[in-house]
Design a protein around this motif. Structure first.
Motif, PDB file in Angstrom:
ATOM      1  N   PHE A 276       2.146   6.736  -6.645  1.00 15.90           N
ATOM      2  CA  PHE A 276       1.009   7.550  -7.081  1.00 15.90           C
ATOM      3  C   PHE A 276       1.314   9.032  -6.899  1.00 15.90           C
TER       4      PHE A 276
ATOM      5  N   VAL B 169      -5.639  -3.823  -4.596  1.00 15.60           N
ATOM      6  CA  VAL B 169      -6.586  -4.296  -3.592  1.00 15.60           C
ATOM      7  C   VAL B 169      -6.552  -5.822  -3.509  1.00 15.60           C
TER       8      VAL B 169
ATOM      9  N   THR C  64       1.204   4.062  -2.931  1.00 13.19           N
ATOM     10  CA  THR C  64       0.852   5.447  -2.615  1.00 13.19           C
ATOM     11  C   THR C  64       1.988   6.396  -2.995  1.00 13.19           C
TER      12      THR C  64
ATOM     13  N   ASN D  39     -15.334   9.167  -8.569  1.00 14.67           N
ATOM     14  CA  ASN D  39     -15.912   8.855  -9.858  1.00 14.67           C
ATOM     15  C   ASN D  39     -17.340   8.335  -9.735  1.00 14.67           C
TER      16      ASN D  39
ATOM     17  N   ILE E 286     -10.039   9.748 -15.857  1.00 18.84           N
ATOM     18  CA  ILE E 286     -10.951   8.835 -15.164  1.00 18.84           C
ATOM     19  C   ILE E 286     -12.401   9.009 -15.589  1.00 18.84           C
ATOM     20  N   ASP E 287     -12.780  10.245 -15.924  1.00 12.72           N
ATOM     21  CA  ASP E 287     -14.180  10.465 -16.252  1.00 12.72           C
ATOM     22  C   ASP E 287     -14.575   9.726 -17.523  1.00 12.72           C
TER      23      ASP E 287
ATOM     24  N   VAL F 253     -19.284  11.692 -10.722  1.00 17.86           N
ATOM     25  CA  VAL F 253     -19.407  11.645 -12.182  1.00 17.86           C
ATOM     26  C   VAL F 253     -20.473  10.655 -12.625  1.00 17.86           C
ATOM     27  N   GLN F 254     -20.314   9.383 -12.206  1.00 18.21           N
ATOM     28  CA  GLN F 254     -21.265   8.362 -12.665  1.00 18.21           C
ATOM     29  C   GLN F 254     -22.664   8.658 -12.128  1.00 18.21           C
TER      30      GLN F 254
ATOM     31  N   LEU G 126     -10.379   7.880  -5.523  1.00 20.55           N
ATOM     32  CA  LEU G 126     -10.694   7.996  -6.948  1.00 20.55           C
ATOM     33  C   LEU G 126     -11.989   7.262  -7.282  1.00 20.55           C
ATOM     34  N   VAL G 127     -12.157   6.083  -6.703  1.00 19.47           N
ATOM     35  CA  VAL G 127     -13.361   5.304  -6.969  1.00 19.47           C
ATOM     36  C   VAL G 127     -14.598   6.057  -6.480  1.00 19.47           C
TER      37      VAL G 127
ATOM     38  N   LEU H 132      -9.231   1.627 -12.691  1.00 20.01           N
ATOM     39  CA  LEU H 132      -9.645   0.484 -11.868  1.00 20.01           C
ATOM     40  C   LEU H 132      -8.707  -0.708 -12.004  1.00 20.01           C
TER      41      LEU H 132
ATOM     42  N   PHE I 162      -5.755   6.240  -2.009  1.00 23.17           N
ATOM     43  CA  PHE I 162      -5.887   6.944  -3.289  1.00 23.17           C
ATOM     44  C   PHE I 162      -6.844   6.215  -4.233  1.00 23.17           C
ATOM     45  N   VAL I 163      -6.845   4.879  -4.160  1.00 19.48           N
ATOM     46  CA  VAL I 163      -7.790   4.137  -4.991  1.00 19.48           C
ATOM     47  C   VAL I 163      -9.210   4.387  -4.492  1.00 19.48           C
TER      48      VAL I 163
ATOM     49  N   VAL J 241      -2.059   4.102 -11.870  1.00 17.17           N
ATOM     50  CA  VAL J 241      -3.295   4.760 -11.432  1.00 17.17           C
ATOM     51  C   VAL J 241      -3.152   6.263 -11.634  1.00 17.17           C
TER      52      VAL J 241
ATOM     53  N   VAL K 187       0.838  -1.202   0.000  1.00 10.46           N
ATOM     54  CA  VAL K 187       0.000   0.000   0.000  1.00 10.46           C
ATOM     55  C   VAL K 187       0.873   1.252   0.000  1.00 10.46           C
TER      56      VAL K 187
ATOM     57  N   PHE L 203      -7.922  -1.457   0.434  1.00 10.77           N
ATOM     58  CA  PHE L 203      -7.923  -0.320  -0.485  1.00 10.77           C
ATOM     59  C   PHE L 203      -6.919   0.733  -0.041  1.00 10.77           C
ATOM     60  N   PRO L 204      -5.918   1.043  -0.886  1.00  7.67           N
ATOM     61  CA  PRO L 204      -5.103   2.214  -0.570  1.00  7.67           C
ATOM     62  C   PRO L 204      -6.012   3.431  -0.675  1.00  7.67           C
TER      63      PRO L 204
END
Ligand code: ATP
Ligand code: SF4
Ligand code: MG
Lengths: 307, 332, 318
Positions: free
Chosen positions: A243, A281, A240, C153, A266-267, C157-158, C149-150, A274, C145-146, A259, A236, C142-143
């Motif tokens: 990132f 993950v 990070t 989004n 991302i949009d 957005v979604q 972002l998830v 993902l 940052f993930v 990432v 992790v 889950f880090p």
């Protein structure tokens, strides 16, 4: 010999070792193994890790793209038969890049956790065994490491020394050994007063020998669990850092960096964020499953509810 | 004879585990009459505590319990939880083995007794309950009860904590007091004092006591009847004299032989060799057979039944009748 | 008690001084604020000299921290070159922004984690417990940052794509009124909550299960205490004791700035300021934030110790 134990126990230990049927450790190990194998999540974890490691190692070989080969015509493709995870904005195959990043994650995780464990165990054993001034110095050293934000140390290090994977593993290990040291110190402190250690000392065994021979074997159970959990922590942290641009750097790649590369898009293309994200993950999840299984297996009192 | 206060019939308790069901209590039946002291003895793991906890219905939901536990003609095992709760602490109270861990460390001793009182006396004021708690502490021999009531358990010694536990248990004048090894965790000198308190309590309140213990020596001076358990089953039951001098069971005799003699006439102790059998997959035949010096071929094949010997005396052994001719105290 | 606190604080001062000294040396040694200016010399000699003066670059590396200590003792933490403001001002303004997400995240996260722990611990190894434990395992993997972002989004957005409304803001604090602010705060706080709950609830569950297996819980049940009271009074009070330390650590960590989450949501808190300070070799700001987080950590550990003493009568301060 100056460092022999009392003759009787020495002989007994040696005989056991030679024939490999030292009764107690074996039955405990056997028990622990049985418990681990019965732990369904742990098996899922082991299986998942083997699977993903195999995919990361063999996959790129099958996919047939070097991780840094650009191909301007195939930019920003979605997943397809020829590019399983699609391509990035300069046409590099994302599966190959993910696999490369994933390999880094696994390798950095394993190497850093192992180094941290070896160092932490040693420091903890020394602190606990010698006590007094030695203990105090190590305690202050640990406090010093903890009082400075990890991110700062990591960032400064990576600015100064660059960020190849093994350097990264080295700094991470240098920061993460403290917890294990504390745990080992606690165990050693309580072991130190116990009979067999006293006996060894009375028989004139050297400090080194007592630590290596009598104390470390007793510490291993707790440490094995910690290493596993540490692997997850390291993965992790590494992702990070990458990132944030403080870890593995372009043109090389890592899961965190992938990432980060994808996040501005991302949009339009959430999948691209993902895939490497879920990889992290998944790996951490499997590692933690294994850690949980090991804890249940190695700690006999963990699931026995008393009455 | 008066109606029994507690009548346990065919009580069977099993703990499910990954490897199967652990049969901790198998088909145990017994009675306790008002004002009577019943001692339950047996080696560690024989099912004494599990029996007691089943009577109190303190086992977790997953535990398999069958049989019946009649208390004053109500079947406790069939009672809804809130009615059972009203019985716990009021009609049946329990004292546990380890006073060091049985009191909640974060509340004062007085408060814990007050809570026990108020749970079953909804109209009593807190002040009155506190006064009563101080009185109870005084009664069980806690010096300076007023000051002590305001202290936390860690400020009490082991013996004092057990006295406090007793005070808490008797705070609602229970008809039945279950004492699960009340002295095992205490120093020898303190043990006698705590037993003295229990006797005192019995004299003062007239409650029946189910005294669980390893210590046969303790039993001789305090119980009316004795019940011997082995490997989840009742092995022998009878009056003090019947058990101590006319035992018809090799296990009871071995147990008697393994304790220091009360009068100090015995020169050697004979610990029972071997270990109790697995409760997970009990072997066929008599569970004591591998350790029994009187075992015969039949013992291997058939589990002995509990055989009535006299009015209050029963023994589980194929050779119970033969044992009559052997003088007690000199087991085969 | 007062003596105890004083002693604890005094004991950490030397540690902090050594840490700050080392950080100062490390930052000076690893970064070069003059990098850009070297190229344009001698044209930009003025700017060059200005930087040399601002950063005390003419002083030996190992002595440079002392200038800083001197003014810090007088309450002046220096000036951030990268943000162009006094460090104390930045700490204050950014600290408030960080607190805006840290406080709700901490409160909601801790309470939710506690409730889930109790729920799980009361029915261990049942379906409900397995489901929660499974979720916390996943959340824990889950880090942040993930996760950030998830969530960003998915919930912004979604969500807008699907439902045509945008209930939450996705970046930068706008905050004209309370409602706007709540929309700003929601996503970063939620990220911190989910990550925090996943970690805490496993710890809380273990603590609660251990407590519920204690002898005194059986004693309480044997007295006829209703199960609710057993859990919420007898068990909770004991299970809270180890949790208090965890909470103190969590809260001080959150208040020092969640670097990743704040950066992703462009939240003007301490986290992004910290990243900037490192990137720009802004020694004064780095040191300011290090002190800030160290003081918070020490302070909250003390608070935890005091609470510990209140919850657990066995603890004595002497
Ligand atoms: N909650 C439980 N889950 C599984 N097994 C249990 C549980 N409680 C008791 N047992 C098992 O049931 C058997 C009987 O236990 P019990 O506590 O009644 O023994 P005991 O006669 O009271 O012994 P001791 O003298 O040591 O207190 C033991 O083998 C024990 O391991
Ligand atoms: S039945 Fe047989 S084995 Fe069992 S106690 Fe009697 S004689 Fe011994
Ligand atoms: Mg028992």
């Amino acid at each position: 010999m100056a460092d022999t134990l009392m003759p009787g126990s020495q002989a007994a230990i040696n005989a056991d070792e030679m024939e490999g049927l030292s009764d107690k450790p074996k039955s405990f190990g056997r028990l622990a193994f049985d418990r681990f194998v019965r732990h369904r999540l742990a098996l899922v974890g082991v299986f998942g890790l083997i699977l993903i490691a195999a995919a990361f190692i063999v996959g790129p070989w099958i996919s047939g793209y070097p991780f840094d080969e650009t191909n301007v015509r195939d930019r920003m493709l979605g997943p397809s038969a020829s590019h399983w995870f699609g391509t990035d904005e300069i046409g590099r195959d994302l599966f190959t890049r993910t696999a490369r990043g994933g390999r880094y994650s696994l390798v950095i995780g394993l190497v850093a956790a192992t180094l941290a464990t070896v160092f932490g165990t040693l420091m903890g054993a020394i602190a606990g065994y010698y006590g007094k001034a030695v203990d105090a110095v190590i305690a202050q050293f640990i406090n010093l490491i903890l009082v400075v934000p990890f991110l700062l140390t990591l960032a400064l290090f990576s600015l100064r020394f660059g960020s190849t994977w093994w350097r990264l593993a080295l700094v991470l290990a240098a920061l993460l050994w403290t917890r294990i040291a504390r745990i080992v110190r606690g165990i050693v402190l309580s072991l130190k007063e116990q009979e067999f250690v006293m006996a060894a000392r009375a028989a004139g065994a050297s400090h080194m020998r007592i630590v290596l021979r009598h104390i470390l074997p007793n510490v291993i159970g707790a440490v094995v669990v910690e290493v596993t959990l540490l692997v997850g922590t390291v993965i992790v942290l590494e992702s990070t850092l990458s990132f944030l641009g403080l870890g593995v750097k372009a043109p090389d790649t890592s899961l965190g960096l992938l990432v980060s590369d994808a996040k501005s898009k991302i949009d339009d293309d959430p999948i691209r964020v993902l895939t490497p994200g879920i990889m992290i993950v998944f790996i951490v999840l499997c590692v933690n499953f294994v850690g949980d299984g090991l804890r249940d297996a190695l700690d006999p009192k963990s699931k026995l509810e008393k009455n | 004879m008066t109606a029994p206060l507690l009548k346990v019939d065919h009580l069977t308790v099993g703990f499910p585990s990954k490897a199967g069901v652990v049969g901790a209590v198998t088909d145990v039946s017994f009675e306790i009459h008002p004002g009577e002291v019943l001692a339950v003895v047996g080696e560690s793991g024989s099912g004494k505590s599990v029996t007691a906890l089943a009577v109190m219905r303190l086992h977790s939901k997953s535990t398999h319990i069958s049989g019946s536990v009649m208390f004053n003609d109500t079947d406790l095992l069939a009672l809804p939880e809130d009615q059972m709760r009203a019985i716990r602490g009021r009609d049946i109270a329990m004292i546990f083995q380890d006073p060091m861990t049985a009191l909640n460390p974060v509340f004062t001793v007085g408060m814990q007794i007050v809570e026990a009182i108020l749970l079953h006396h909804h109209d009593m004021t807190k002040q009155k309950a506190w006064e009563r708690a101080v009185e109870l502490l005084d009664m069980v021999g806690v010096p300076e009860p007023r000051r002590r009531a305001a202290q936390y358990p860690h400020e009490f010694s082991g013996g004092m904590r057990q006295r406090a536990m007793i005070a808490m248990a008797i705070s609602n004048d229970p008809k039945l007091l279950i004492a699960d090894e009340p002295t095992t965790a205490l120093d020898v000198t303190v043990q006698a004092q705590v037993m003295e308190v229990l006797h005192e309590v019995k004299r003062a309140t007239g409650s029946a006591i189910m005294l669980i213990t390893h210590d046969l020596g303790l039993v001789a001076g305090s119980a009316d009847r004795v019940q011997v358990m082995y490997a989840s089953r009742l092995f022998e039951t009878g009056s003090i004299d019947e058990i101590f001098y006319e035992s018809r069971n090799p296990y009871t005799r071995a147990l008697l032989d393994s304790i220091p003699d009360l009068e100090g006439t015995k020169d050697e102790l004979h610990p029972i060799p071997g270990n109790p059998p697995s409760l997970l997959r009990p072997p066929a035949g008599c569970p004591f057979r591998p350790r029994c010096s009187m075992a015969i071929e039949l013992c291997r094949e058939q589990t002995p039944a509990l055989i009535q010997i006299a009015n209050s005396h029963a023994s589980r052994c194929h050779r119970a009748d033969e044992l009559a001719v052997l003088a007690a105290g000199a087991p085969a | 008690m007062f003596a105890y606190i004083t002693r604890r604080v005094l004991a950490t001062v030397p540690l902090l001084v050594v840490a700050l000294y080392l950080v100062h040396v490390m930052v000076s040694a690893t970064t070069d604020p003059l990098a850009d200016f070297r190229l344009c010399l001698p044209r930009c000699q003025d700017g060059f000299d200005q930087i040399v003066e601002n950063y005390n670059l003419d002083v030996n590396l190992w002595l440079r921290p002392f200038t800083w200590f001197e003014s810090a003792l007088g309450g002046d933490l220096g000036r951030s070159e990268s943000l162009g403001l006094p460090v104390t001002t930045i700490l204050w303004d950014r600290g408030i922004n960080t607190a805006m997400i840290a406080v709700p995240a901490f409160l909601v996260g801790s309470i939710v984690a506690l409730l889930l722990s109790i729920y799980s611990a009361r029915r261990p190894y049942t379906k409900g417990d397995y489901a929660l434990t499974g979720l916390s395992f996943i959340g824990f993997a889950f880090p942040s940052f993930v996760m950030a972002l998830v969530l960003q989004n998915l919930l912004a957005v979604q969500f807008e794509n699907w439902f045509g409304v945008k209930p939450f803001n996705t970046g930068r604090k706008t905050g004209e009124n309370f409602l706007e602010l709540a929309r700003d705060v929601f996503l970063p706080a939620l990220t911190l909550i989910i990550v925090g709950v996943a970690a805490d609830s496993r710890f809380g569950r273990a603590s609660m299960i251990e407590t519920l297996n204690q002898d005194y819980i059986r004693t309480a049940r044997a007295k006829g205490v209703p199960e609710k009271t057993v859990v919420w009074k007898h068990a909770l009070r004991n299970a809270l004791i180890p949790l208090v330390t965890l909470w103190a650590l969590n809260f001080s960590a959150l208040l020092s700035g969640a670097v990743v989450t704040e950066s992703i949501y462009s939240w003007p808190g301490l986290g992004p300021a910290f990243l900037t300070s490192i990137g720009e070799a802004d020694v004064d700001l780095v040191l300011g934030i290090v002190i800030f987080s160290a003081v918070l950590t020490v302070a909250f550990n003390l608070v935890a110790d005091v609470l510990y003493g209140i919850l657990d009568p066995r603890i004595r301060f002497d």
